[in-house]
Design a protein around this motif. Sequence first.
Motif, PDB file in Angstrom:
ATOM      1  N   LYS A  81       0.821  -1.208   0.000  1.00  0.00           N
ATOM      2  CA  LYS A  81       0.000   0.000   0.000  1.00  0.00           C
ATOM      3  C   LYS A  81       0.858   1.262   0.000  1.00  0.00           C
ATOM      4  O   LYS A  81       0.554   2.231  -0.707  1.00  0.00           O
ATOM      5  CB  LYS A  81      -0.937  -0.004   1.213  1.00  0.00           C
ATOM      6  CG  LYS A  81      -2.128  -0.924   1.071  1.00  0.00           C
ATOM      7  CD  LYS A  81      -3.097  -0.713   2.223  1.00  0.00           C
ATOM      8  CE  LYS A  81      -4.357  -1.537   2.022  1.00  0.00           C
ATOM      9  NZ  LYS A  81      -5.341  -1.332   3.110  1.00  0.00           N
ATOM     10  N   ALA A  84       2.119   1.705  -3.430  1.00  0.00           N
ATOM     11  CA  ALA A  84       1.042   2.090  -4.348  1.00  0.00           C
ATOM     12  C   ALA A  84       0.672   3.556  -4.184  1.00  0.00           C
ATOM     13  O   ALA A  84       0.358   4.243  -5.169  1.00  0.00           O
ATOM     14  CB  ALA A  84      -0.185   1.213  -4.105  1.00  0.00           C
ATOM     15  N   PHE A  85       0.720   4.068  -2.952  1.00  0.00           N
ATOM     16  CA  PHE A  85       0.323   5.439  -2.686  1.00  0.00           C
ATOM     17  C   PHE A  85       1.452   6.450  -2.941  1.00  0.00           C
ATOM     18  O   PHE A  85       1.211   7.659  -2.951  1.00  0.00           O
ATOM     19  CB  PHE A  85      -0.147   5.586  -1.239  1.00  0.00           C
ATOM     20  CG  PHE A  85      -1.428   4.851  -0.944  1.00  0.00           C
ATOM     21  CD1 PHE A  85      -2.418   4.734  -1.906  1.00  0.00           C
ATOM     22  CD2 PHE A  85      -1.637   4.277   0.302  1.00  0.00           C
ATOM     23  CE1 PHE A  85      -3.595   4.059  -1.637  1.00  0.00           C
ATOM     24  CE2 PHE A  85      -2.822   3.603   0.578  1.00  0.00           C
ATOM     25  CZ  PHE A  85      -3.806   3.500  -0.391  1.00  0.00           C
ATOM     26  N   THR A  86       2.666   5.947  -3.155  1.00  0.00           N
ATOM     27  CA  THR A  86       3.795   6.862  -3.360  1.00  0.00           C
ATOM     28  C   THR A  86       4.368   6.751  -4.777  1.00  0.00           C
ATOM     29  O   THR A  86       4.068   7.542  -5.652  1.00  0.00           O
ATOM     30  CB  THR A  86       4.900   6.596  -2.316  1.00  0.00           C
ATOM     31  OG1 THR A  86       5.262   5.204  -2.343  1.00  0.00           O
ATOM     32  CG2 THR A  86       4.414   6.971  -0.914  1.00  0.00           C
ATOM     33  N   TYR A 124      -7.465   1.803  -6.571  1.00  0.00           N
ATOM     34  CA  TYR A 124      -6.308   2.665  -6.289  1.00  0.00           C
ATOM     35  C   TYR A 124      -5.020   2.152  -6.926  1.00  0.00           C
ATOM     36  O   TYR A 124      -4.067   2.902  -7.134  1.00  0.00           O
ATOM     37  CB  TYR A 124      -6.116   2.818  -4.774  1.00  0.00           C
ATOM     38  CG  TYR A 124      -5.601   1.584  -4.074  1.00  0.00           C
ATOM     39  CD1 TYR A 124      -4.246   1.423  -3.821  1.00  0.00           C
ATOM     40  CD2 TYR A 124      -6.468   0.583  -3.664  1.00  0.00           C
ATOM     41  CE1 TYR A 124      -3.765   0.286  -3.168  1.00  0.00           C
ATOM     42  CE2 TYR A 124      -6.020  -0.534  -3.023  1.00  0.00           C
ATOM     43  CZ  TYR A 124      -4.667  -0.690  -2.779  1.00  0.00           C
ATOM     44  OH  TYR A 124      -4.204  -1.822  -2.140  1.00  0.00           O
ATOM     45  N   CYS A 125      -5.000   0.854  -7.251  1.00  0.00           N
ATOM     46  CA  CYS A 125      -3.793   0.325  -7.904  1.00  0.00           C
ATOM     47  C   CYS A 125      -4.133  -0.342  -9.244  1.00  0.00           C
ATOM     48  O   CYS A 125      -3.343  -1.119  -9.776  1.00  0.00           O
ATOM     49  CB  CYS A 125      -3.056  -0.646  -6.986  1.00  0.00           C
ATOM     50  SG  CYS A 125      -4.042  -2.045  -6.416  1.00  0.00           S
TER      51      CYS A 125
END
Length: 354
Positions: A81, A84-86, A124-125
């Motif tokens: 996560k 994925a968020f960065t 989100y991914c």
Amino acid sequence: MVGIYIGSTAGYSGKNLVAVALGLRLQKDGLKVGYMKPVGAVPHREGDKVGDEDAFFMLDVLGLDADPALVTPVLVTRDFKVKAFTEGVGDLMGEIKSAYEKLSEGMDVMIVAGSGAYMDSGAYCGVEGVRVARELGLKTLLIDRFFGELRYDSLLRSRKRLGDDLAGVVFNDVPEGYRAEVDELIVPFLERQGLDVFGVIPSDPVMGAIKVSDLAARLSGKVVSAHGRADRVVENFLIGTMQVENFMTHFRRHKNSAIIVGGDRADVQLVALEGACPCLILTGNLYPNDIIMTRSEVLETPIIMVRDDTYTVAKKMEAILSSHKLRDTIKVTHGTQLVGSSLDFPRLRAKLGI
């Protein structure tokens, strides 16, 4: 080769239940059935192999010898996560497609399990259910579980979004009192909208049951007596905060229910023990007195002691009984029979082209 994506309208809707029943039925019919869960959210290790907890379970039940890393190419961990968020996680769909091609070799049917609560989980991914199903060329079977009501609006939105790629829906855990409305109003309405309903699975206490030992772990408590009977099964719960006379009246109507009661209410505890409840859950981190402990051991009724107050434990119990995983052999056998008697398999197979 036919591929089926099993999605849902909410979390804990019964995707594994239907996947198990469908897989075992197709195997019984002589078909070679493969399994995949492209995106896993519960990492699990067995020996030197790492994969998704549900995937390990499904491989075992279906008797499949497949690499867990191939079955679940995208495993969501804390590190995943963060990445994925960065910085991003790259072409995950490419990995999923490659794994699917390998797993489907020599198979007649591939059962692909969705992850998360909705068909958009994983957006989100870039691996949301709608995209996975579409890019793998799968027909989607949605599971809609009764949580106070059925999500017919969500189903109709899915019908518009997926079009002919949506095979239909299975309703799960429908109470007897709601069944007439489902059969006479909701199902005919959805069918007129072009949404096939392949079955209505009734509520069943066994499917929501949980072992005392598992319940203690989920409540962050500990079994303090009758340890040898921690495999007893709890189907429901009753709160013992009322006067003894009133409690006895309610208790007679709720057999096989765990009794949640304050650790200082020895009067209610004794009535529950003598009434053969499956277990006592004592709140407030209060240890039972000697009389209660002795009767518990004699009657072989486990006692779970927890720190939380009675209200908090009751709320946790509601969540646990509605989300407990399909794991026990008894549940698998019973659930398979339950689904088998509720689903229109010939119609479903015809729709899927199997």
